[in-house]
Design a protein around this motif. Structure first.
Motif, PDB file in Angstrom:
ATOM      1  N   HIS A 241       0.833  -1.204   0.000  1.00  6.86           N
ATOM      2  CA  HIS A 241       0.000   0.000   0.000  1.00  6.86           C
ATOM      3  C   HIS A 241       0.869   1.256   0.000  1.00  6.86           C
ATOM      4  O   HIS A 241       0.693   2.145  -0.838  1.00  6.86           O
ATOM      5  CB  HIS A 241      -0.926  -0.023   1.210  1.00  6.86           C
ATOM      6  N   GLU A 252      -7.414   0.347  11.065  1.00  5.43           N
ATOM      7  CA  GLU A 252      -7.369   0.862   9.696  1.00  5.43           C
ATOM      8  C   GLU A 252      -6.830  -0.180   8.723  1.00  5.43           C
ATOM      9  O   GLU A 252      -7.341  -0.337   7.607  1.00  5.43           O
ATOM     10  CB  GLU A 252      -6.507   2.133   9.638  1.00  5.43           C
ATOM     11  N   SER A 253      -5.797  -0.898   9.136  1.00  2.00           N
ATOM     12  CA  SER A 253      -5.217  -1.894   8.235  1.00  2.00           C
ATOM     13  C   SER A 253      -6.177  -3.054   8.017  1.00  2.00           C
ATOM     14  O   SER A 253      -6.303  -3.558   6.893  1.00  2.00           O
ATOM     15  CB  SER A 253      -3.880  -2.407   8.781  1.00  2.00           C
ATOM     16  N   ARG A 256      -8.826  -1.748   5.628  1.00  3.14           N
ATOM     17  CA  ARG A 256      -8.291  -1.489   4.280  1.00  3.14           C
ATOM     18  C   ARG A 256      -8.019  -2.784   3.529  1.00  3.14           C
ATOM     19  O   ARG A 256      -8.366  -2.921   2.346  1.00  3.14           O
ATOM     20  CB  ARG A 256      -7.002  -0.663   4.379  1.00  3.14           C
TER      21      ARG A 256
END
Length: 271
Positions: A241, A252-253, A256
């Motif tokens: 990313h 968040e990871s 995502r």
């Protein structure tokens, strides 16, 4: 059999496979990597699986037109590399304990550099000249080295020293690293055995119950990806990313990667 861990070139096999494969058997020849980085490939001149570092010990099983099939001593990974990347020399006594350093032609700051070396490279210190270690490959600042056996304490701190390192599929060094390469570098710098690929790494840890909080140094696994936990909110990983080693929020990871088609977390583990 997993070809990555099976010492069989398709023509010649290691004696450990006696009775398992029908092929000529050999105990192999001991050698070490004599270049800063050697690509370990699935076939002669083929795709890179992983990389070996200067001083890594190997057992050579087969040869084919300038390439050799080998077993890596540090993790049992098998594959092909250029024959010219291997040679003989004194057993390493020290390892590079900083993210990166250089080999110099002379023991002085102004001397031309010969090559860049990554964290984890191994060298035989055959003497010293002031603040410089004399090795068969050139001079290295002594303060960048530690004796083998004098390891780092915290894999996460080691990984944090590699922040900003560019992402490289199959990479194992400060010059370029992927997710499992980062974990392996960090673990081995702390004297911990660690295989080369994330699926192999996932087989080693203790799965954490869903109600147990993660702590620094734990690992989070997705299909084909692994990250190190920094604290309750953040992880560090080499990722496609940002194309680098970077911090990222855990929540968040997870969101995502799932949104991008990478799937859900497969395991949360403590090594």
């Amino acid at each position: 059999m997993d070809r990555r861990l099976t010492p069989y070139s398709g023509r010649v096999a290691h004696v450990s496979l006696s009775g398992v494969v029908e092929a000529p058997l050999t105990e192999g020849l001991q050698a070490q990597v004599i270049v800063p980085l050697a690509n370990l490939r699935a076939s002669p001149g083929g795709a890179r699986d992983r990389q070996l570092l200067l001083g890594d010990a190997v057992t050579v099983i087969d040869r084919d037109k300038g390439h050799v099939f080998l077993i890596s001593a540090k993790d049992g990974y098998c594959g092909w590399t250029a024959e010219s990347d291997l040679g003989q020399g004194p057993a390493p006594t020290h390892w590079v304990a900083v993210p990166g350093t250089h080999l110099y032609t002379e023991p002085q700051v102004q001397a031309p550099e010969k090559a860049a070396l990554s964290l984890g490279s191994r060298l035989a210190m055959i003497g010293s000249w002031g603040a410089w270690a004399n090795t068969p490959h050139g001079y290295v600042p002594i303060r960048h080295l530690r004796p083998l056996g004098e390891w780092a304490d915290d894999p996460v701190t080691v990984a944090e020293g590699l922040l900003g390192t560019p992402y490289l599929w199959g990479g194992n060094s400060r010059m370029g690293v992927d997710c499992s390469g980062l974990v392996q570098l960090a673990m081995q710098a702390c004297g911990k055995a660690c295989p080369g690929d994330s699926d192999m790494q996932m087989a080693l840890g203790r799965n954490l119950p869903s109600n147990e909080a993660m702590k620094r140094g734990d690992l989070i696994f997705w299909k084909g990806h692994v990250a190190l936990v920094v604290d309750k909110d953040r992880l560090i990983h080499a990722n496609g990313h940002t194309m680098s080693v970077a911090y990222e929020g855990i929540r968040e990871s997870v969101a995502r990667i799932s949104a991008g088609g990478g799937g859900l977390v497969l395991a949360r583990q403590r090594m």
